[in-house]
Design a protein around this motif. Structure first.
Motif, PDB file in Angstrom:
ATOM      1  N   LEU A  81       9.981   1.690   6.080  1.00 13.62           N
ATOM      2  CA  LEU A  81       8.552   1.887   6.334  1.00 13.62           C
ATOM      3  C   LEU A  81       8.129   1.191   7.624  1.00 13.62           C
ATOM      4  O   LEU A  81       7.264   1.695   8.353  1.00 13.62           O
ATOM      5  CB  LEU A  81       7.734   1.383   5.144  1.00 13.62           C
ATOM      6  N   ILE A  84       9.383   3.419  10.636  1.00 14.69           N
ATOM      7  CA  ILE A  84       8.608   4.638  10.890  1.00 14.69           C
ATOM      8  C   ILE A  84       7.132   4.336  11.134  1.00 14.69           C
ATOM      9  O   ILE A  84       6.336   5.241  11.320  1.00 14.69           O
ATOM     10  CB  ILE A  84       8.770   5.665   9.749  1.00 14.69           C
ATOM     11  N   ASP A  85       6.788   3.042  11.176  1.00 12.20           N
ATOM     12  CA  ASP A  85       5.423   2.588  11.479  1.00 12.20           C
ATOM     13  C   ASP A  85       4.412   3.151  10.468  1.00 12.20           C
ATOM     14  O   ASP A  85       3.389   3.721  10.829  1.00 12.20           O
ATOM     15  CB  ASP A  85       5.044   2.987  12.909  1.00 12.20           C
ATOM     16  N   PHE A  86       4.725   2.977   9.188  1.00 11.65           N
ATOM     17  CA  PHE A  86       3.867   3.448   8.105  1.00 11.65           C
ATOM     18  C   PHE A  86       2.688   2.501   7.950  1.00 11.65           C
ATOM     19  O   PHE A  86       2.833   1.281   7.988  1.00 11.65           O
ATOM     20  CB  PHE A  86       4.657   3.508   6.797  1.00 11.65           C
ATOM     21  N   ASP A  87       1.502   3.056   7.766  1.00 16.52           N
ATOM     22  CA  ASP A  87       0.282   2.259   7.634  1.00 16.52           C
ATOM     23  C   ASP A  87      -0.018   2.051   6.150  1.00 16.52           C
ATOM     24  O   ASP A  87      -0.322   3.005   5.433  1.00 16.52           O
ATOM     25  CB  ASP A  87      -0.879   2.972   8.322  1.00 16.52           C
ATOM     26  N   LEU A  88       0.079   0.803   5.675  1.00 15.12           N
ATOM     27  CA  LEU A  88      -0.158   0.498   4.261  1.00 15.12           C
ATOM     28  C   LEU A  88      -1.642   0.405   3.913  1.00 15.12           C
ATOM     29  O   LEU A  88      -1.991   0.274   2.752  1.00 15.12           O
ATOM     30  CB  LEU A  88       0.526  -0.827   3.894  1.00 15.12           C
ATOM     31  N   SER A  89      -2.533   0.503   4.896  1.00 17.66           N
ATOM     32  CA  SER A  89      -3.962   0.373   4.626  1.00 17.66           C
ATOM     33  C   SER A  89      -4.524   1.568   3.865  1.00 17.66           C
ATOM     34  O   SER A  89      -5.650   1.494   3.373  1.00 17.66           O
ATOM     35  CB  SER A  89      -4.727   0.167   5.929  1.00 17.66           C
TER      36      SER A  89
END
Length: 95
Positions: A81, A84-89
């Motif tokens: 994650l 792949i620069d996934f945004d958890l917000s």
């Protein structure tokens, strides 16, 4: 002379003259080979996979192994994650 079959290494029964000990000092053996089923010279991927699954299935330390596997899977998922620069917000909404 098979194309897919590999030759076994030759084994010699050399005993050193001044060695005082049991066995050969030149024997290449891992220290955990006596405790593992999967460390044999079994041929074939299916046999190796079946031996590994049986060893995992009948292991006494199941809780430690399961916890270790879950930690490794969690770290790999977080690393994926992050890559792949996934945004958890998106999971935390401010109302």
């Amino acid at each position: 002379m098979g194309i897919l079959n590999t030759r076994k290494n030759k084994k010699y029964s050399y005993t050193p003259r001044y060695y005082k000990g049991e066995g050969s000092p030149f024997e290449l053996k891992h220290k955990f080979d006596d405790y593992r089923v999967t460390a044999g010279s079994d041929k074939g991927l299916k046999t190796k996979l079946n031996n590994a699954l049986d060893d995992y299935k009948y292991n006494e330390d199941r809780s430690g192994a399961n916890r270790r596997i879950m930690i490794i899977v969690g770290v790999l998922i977080l690393a994926f994650l992050f890559i792949i620069d996934f945004d958890l917000s998106i999971f935390f909404s401010d109302r």
